[in-house]
Design a protein around this motif. Structure first.
Motif, PDB file in Angstrom:
ATOM      1  N   SER A   1      63.821  32.136  30.216  1.00  0.00           N
ATOM      2  CA  SER A   1      64.336  32.812  31.406  1.00  0.00           C
ATOM      3  C   SER A   1      65.806  32.476  31.651  1.00  0.00           C
ATOM      4  O   SER A   1      66.253  31.355  31.397  1.00  0.00           O
ATOM      5  CB  SER A   1      63.516  32.415  32.640  1.00  0.00           C
ATOM      6  OG  SER A   1      62.162  32.819  32.499  1.00  0.00           O
ATOM      7  N   ASP A   2      66.535  33.455  32.148  1.00  0.00           N
ATOM      8  CA  ASP A   2      67.951  33.265  32.472  1.00  0.00           C
ATOM      9  C   ASP A   2      68.153  32.752  33.890  1.00  0.00           C
ATOM     10  O   ASP A   2      69.225  32.248  34.232  1.00  0.00           O
ATOM     11  CB  ASP A   2      68.702  34.591  32.315  1.00  0.00           C
ATOM     12  CG  ASP A   2      68.652  35.112  30.884  1.00  0.00           C
ATOM     13  OD1 ASP A   2      68.986  34.341  29.963  1.00  0.00           O
ATOM     14  OD2 ASP A   2      68.256  36.276  30.683  1.00  0.00           O
ATOM     15  N   PHE A   3      67.138  32.902  34.718  1.00  0.00           N
ATOM     16  CA  PHE A   3      67.230  32.460  36.116  1.00  0.00           C
ATOM     17  C   PHE A   3      65.820  32.216  36.640  1.00  0.00           C
ATOM     18  O   PHE A   3      64.836  32.607  36.015  1.00  0.00           O
ATOM     19  CB  PHE A   3      67.946  33.507  36.974  1.00  0.00           C
ATOM     20  CG  PHE A   3      67.266  34.847  36.985  1.00  0.00           C
ATOM     21  CD1 PHE A   3      66.302  35.160  37.942  1.00  0.00           C
ATOM     22  CD2 PHE A   3      67.564  35.808  36.024  1.00  0.00           C
ATOM     23  CE1 PHE A   3      65.674  36.394  37.948  1.00  0.00           C
ATOM     24  CE2 PHE A   3      66.939  37.053  36.020  1.00  0.00           C
ATOM     25  CZ  PHE A   3      65.992  37.340  36.984  1.00  0.00           C
TER      26      PHE A   3
ATOM     27  N   ASP B   1      70.167  45.963  36.461  1.00  0.00           N
ATOM     28  CA  ASP B   1      71.059  44.803  36.411  1.00  0.00           C
ATOM     29  C   ASP B   1      70.306  43.487  36.235  1.00  0.00           C
ATOM     30  O   ASP B   1      70.874  42.486  35.799  1.00  0.00           O
ATOM     31  CB  ASP B   1      71.881  44.714  37.703  1.00  0.00           C
ATOM     32  CG  ASP B   1      72.775  45.923  37.888  1.00  0.00           C
ATOM     33  OD1 ASP B   1      73.466  46.302  36.933  1.00  0.00           O
ATOM     34  OD2 ASP B   1      72.765  46.494  38.991  1.00  0.00           O
ATOM     35  N   LEU B   2      69.024  43.484  36.594  1.00  0.00           N
ATOM     36  CA  LEU B   2      68.242  42.264  36.607  1.00  0.00           C
ATOM     37  C   LEU B   2      66.785  42.630  36.340  1.00  0.00           C
ATOM     38  O   LEU B   2      66.311  43.657  36.836  1.00  0.00           O
ATOM     39  CB  LEU B   2      68.356  41.599  37.983  1.00  0.00           C
ATOM     40  CG  LEU B   2      67.983  40.140  38.143  1.00  0.00           C
ATOM     41  CD1 LEU B   2      69.026  39.267  37.457  1.00  0.00           C
ATOM     42  CD2 LEU B   2      67.917  39.793  39.632  1.00  0.00           C
TER      43      LEU B   2
ATOM     44  N   ALA C   1      58.041  41.728  25.165  1.00  0.00           N
ATOM     45  CA  ALA C   1      58.739  42.993  24.915  1.00  0.00           C
ATOM     46  C   ALA C   1      59.854  43.203  25.928  1.00  0.00           C
ATOM     47  O   ALA C   1      60.956  43.657  25.582  1.00  0.00           O
ATOM     48  CB  ALA C   1      57.741  44.151  24.970  1.00  0.00           C
ATOM     49  N   VAL C   2      59.581  42.867  27.187  1.00  0.00           N
ATOM     50  CA  VAL C   2      60.618  42.974  28.222  1.00  0.00           C
ATOM     51  C   VAL C   2      61.764  42.031  27.900  1.00  0.00           C
ATOM     52  O   VAL C   2      62.941  42.401  27.986  1.00  0.00           O
ATOM     53  CB  VAL C   2      60.033  42.661  29.616  1.00  0.00           C
ATOM     54  CG1 VAL C   2      61.146  42.658  30.667  1.00  0.00           C
ATOM     55  CG2 VAL C   2      58.946  43.664  29.997  1.00  0.00           C
ATOM     56  N   LEU C   3      61.426  40.810  27.528  1.00  0.00           N
ATOM     57  CA  LEU C   3      62.448  39.819  27.185  1.00  0.00           C
ATOM     58  C   LEU C   3      63.325  40.303  26.033  1.00  0.00           C
ATOM     59  O   LEU C   3      64.556  40.247  26.111  1.00  0.00           O
ATOM     60  CB  LEU C   3      61.769  38.501  26.795  1.00  0.00           C
ATOM     61  CG  LEU C   3      62.677  37.402  26.234  1.00  0.00           C
ATOM     62  CD1 LEU C   3      63.729  36.994  27.261  1.00  0.00           C
ATOM     63  CD2 LEU C   3      61.848  36.202  25.794  1.00  0.00           C
ATOM     64  N   ALA C   4      62.698  40.792  24.975  1.00  0.00           N
ATOM     65  CA  ALA C   4      63.450  41.247  23.798  1.00  0.00           C
ATOM     66  C   ALA C   4      64.371  42.411  24.154  1.00  0.00           C
ATOM     67  O   ALA C   4      65.537  42.452  23.738  1.00  0.00           O
ATOM     68  CB  ALA C   4      62.478  41.659  22.698  1.00  0.00           C
ATOM     69  N   ALA C   5      63.863  43.360  24.922  1.00  0.00           N
ATOM     70  CA  ALA C   5      64.661  44.527  25.304  1.00  0.00           C
ATOM     71  C   ALA C   5      65.835  44.115  26.174  1.00  0.00           C
ATOM     72  O   ALA C   5      66.935  44.666  26.068  1.00  0.00           O
ATOM     73  CB  ALA C   5      63.781  45.543  26.031  1.00  0.00           C
TER      74      ALA C   5
ATOM     75  N   ARG D   1      67.332  41.161  26.097  1.00  0.00           N
ATOM     76  CA  ARG D   1      68.282  40.432  25.252  1.00  0.00           C
ATOM     77  C   ARG D   1      69.206  41.409  24.523  1.00  0.00           C
ATOM     78  O   ARG D   1      70.411  41.180  24.418  1.00  0.00           O
ATOM     79  CB  ARG D   1      67.512  39.588  24.237  1.00  0.00           C
ATOM     80  CG  ARG D   1      66.836  38.357  24.830  1.00  0.00           C
ATOM     81  CD  ARG D   1      67.857  37.271  25.134  1.00  0.00           C
ATOM     82  NE  ARG D   1      67.193  36.040  25.592  1.00  0.00           N
ATOM     83  CZ  ARG D   1      67.010  35.732  26.864  1.00  0.00           C
ATOM     84  NH1 ARG D   1      67.442  36.558  27.823  1.00  0.00           N
ATOM     85  NH2 ARG D   1      66.420  34.599  27.209  1.00  0.00           N
ATOM     86  N   VAL D   2      68.649  42.506  24.041  1.00  0.00           N
ATOM     87  CA  VAL D   2      69.448  43.507  23.327  1.00  0.00           C
ATOM     88  C   VAL D   2      70.500  44.109  24.248  1.00  0.00           C
ATOM     89  O   VAL D   2      71.639  44.363  23.830  1.00  0.00           O
ATOM     90  CB  VAL D   2      68.539  44.628  22.760  1.00  0.00           C
ATOM     91  CG1 VAL D   2      69.367  45.788  22.229  1.00  0.00           C
ATOM     92  CG2 VAL D   2      67.642  44.080  21.650  1.00  0.00           C
ATOM     93  N   ARG D   3      70.145  44.299  25.509  1.00  0.00           N
ATOM     94  CA  ARG D   3      71.028  44.973  26.458  1.00  0.00           C
ATOM     95  C   ARG D   3      71.864  44.005  27.295  1.00  0.00           C
ATOM     96  O   ARG D   3      72.656  44.432  28.127  1.00  0.00           O
ATOM     97  CB  ARG D   3      70.199  45.887  27.367  1.00  0.00           C
ATOM     98  CG  ARG D   3      69.599  47.059  26.620  1.00  0.00           C
ATOM     99  CD  ARG D   3      68.444  47.697  27.399  1.00  0.00           C
ATOM    100  NE  ARG D   3      67.924  48.861  26.702  1.00  0.00           N
ATOM    101  CZ  ARG D   3      67.135  48.793  25.636  1.00  0.00           C
ATOM    102  NH1 ARG D   3      66.783  47.604  25.155  1.00  0.00           N
ATOM    103  NH2 ARG D   3      66.689  49.891  25.051  1.00  0.00           N
ATOM    104  N   GLY D   4      71.652  42.715  27.107  1.00  0.00           N
ATOM    105  CA  GLY D   4      72.423  41.738  27.873  1.00  0.00           C
ATOM    106  C   GLY D   4      72.047  41.688  29.340  1.00  0.00           C
ATOM    107  O   GLY D   4      72.889  41.388  30.193  1.00  0.00           O
ATOM    108  N   ILE D   5      70.785  41.976  29.637  1.00  0.00           N
ATOM    109  CA  ILE D   5      70.310  41.980  31.026  1.00  0.00           C
ATOM    110  C   ILE D   5      69.640  40.640  31.340  1.00  0.00           C
ATOM    111  O   ILE D   5      68.714  40.228  30.630  1.00  0.00           O
ATOM    112  CB  ILE D   5      69.298  43.133  31.256  1.00  0.00           C
ATOM    113  CG1 ILE D   5      69.978  44.475  31.019  1.00  0.00           C
ATOM    114  CG2 ILE D   5      68.711  43.062  32.664  1.00  0.00           C
ATOM    115  CD1 ILE D   5      69.010  45.658  31.069  1.00  0.00           C
ATOM    116  N   PRO D   6      70.066  39.939  32.376  1.00  0.00           N
ATOM    117  CA  PRO D   6      69.403  38.692  32.763  1.00  0.00           C
ATOM    118  C   PRO D   6      67.938  38.957  33.096  1.00  0.00           C
ATOM    119  O   PRO D   6      67.613  39.943  33.752  1.00  0.00           O
ATOM    120  CB  PRO D   6      70.180  38.240  34.011  1.00  0.00           C
ATOM    121  CG  PRO D   6      71.503  38.918  33.894  1.00  0.00           C
ATOM    122  CD  PRO D   6      71.215  40.241  33.256  1.00  0.00           C
TER     123      PRO D   6
END
Length: 205
Positions: free
Chosen positions: A92-94, A57-58, A71-75, A77-82
């Protein structure tokens, strides 16, 4: 989930997330240092793969390798995970505030990624201003506050006495709290003794 390097993201963050009720998995390439053993976090020694984000979830990307973080960021973004990316606050989203705990006292500092160095400087100042002794201070204040609230009927008197406590040194507060605890224990012992006496009288009748 965190793809973490101990040099960048300490076990404190993982422990804080776990303490908040999160189920945390940390991916670490190298063998985890000893301070990870008490975090309550599941530690997996492996490199990050996009499949690791299943049921996550996060995410936190805090390695010392920019490519891995990207790579973590890109993956995510594809899955809509903050996701929080240690070396890229703008993406960063948070953000995680820096947290200082002294018993019942919790201090939190966050610059929303604008200046991590400023956050560190403020945290250093707060740690110096609110030392470890504050835990003992607040424990004593809690005991004394409960006693005052229970016994003082006049609201103004309560406020006056509570205010007076805040200016006392910790050593004096601890002394007063210890005396209060002894008094309460003595009262409880007397009450139990009287209860037993009354019980015996009732049975004898």
């Amino acid at each position: 989930l965190g793809d973490w390097s101990s040099d960048v993201c300490s076990s404190d963050l993982a422990r804080a997330l776990a303490d908040a009720g999160c189920t945390v998995t940390a991916l670490i390439k190298a063998p985890p240092p000893a301070d990870w053993n008490s975090t309550g976090v599941k530690v997996v020694q492996k490199a990050f793969e996009a499949a690791d984000l299943a049921s996550i979830d996060l995410a936190v990307a805090a390695t010392d390798d920019a490519e891995t973080n990207a790579a973590v960021l890109a993956a995510c973004r594809v899955r809509g995970i903050p996701v929080n990316v240690a070396d890229d606050p703008g993406a960063s989203d948070f953000f995680f505030p820096a947290v200082i705990r002294r018993g019942d006292l919790t201090l939190s500092v966050c610059t929303e990624g604008a200046s991590p160095m400023t956050t560190k400087a403020i945290v250093k100042e707060l740690k110096a201003a609110y030392g470890e002794d504050y835990a003992r201070r607040l424990t004593a204040l809690k005991t004394l506050r409960a006693a005052i609230i229970a016994r003082a009927d006049d609201p103004a008197e309560k406020r006056r006495r509570l205010k007076e406590l805040t200016v006392l040194p910790t050593s004096k507060l601890a002394e007063l709290a210890a005396s209060q605890n002894q008094s309460e224990q003595s009262e409880e012992a007397s009450w139990r003794s009287e209860e037993r006496r009354v019980g015996k009288e009732c049975r004898s009748r």
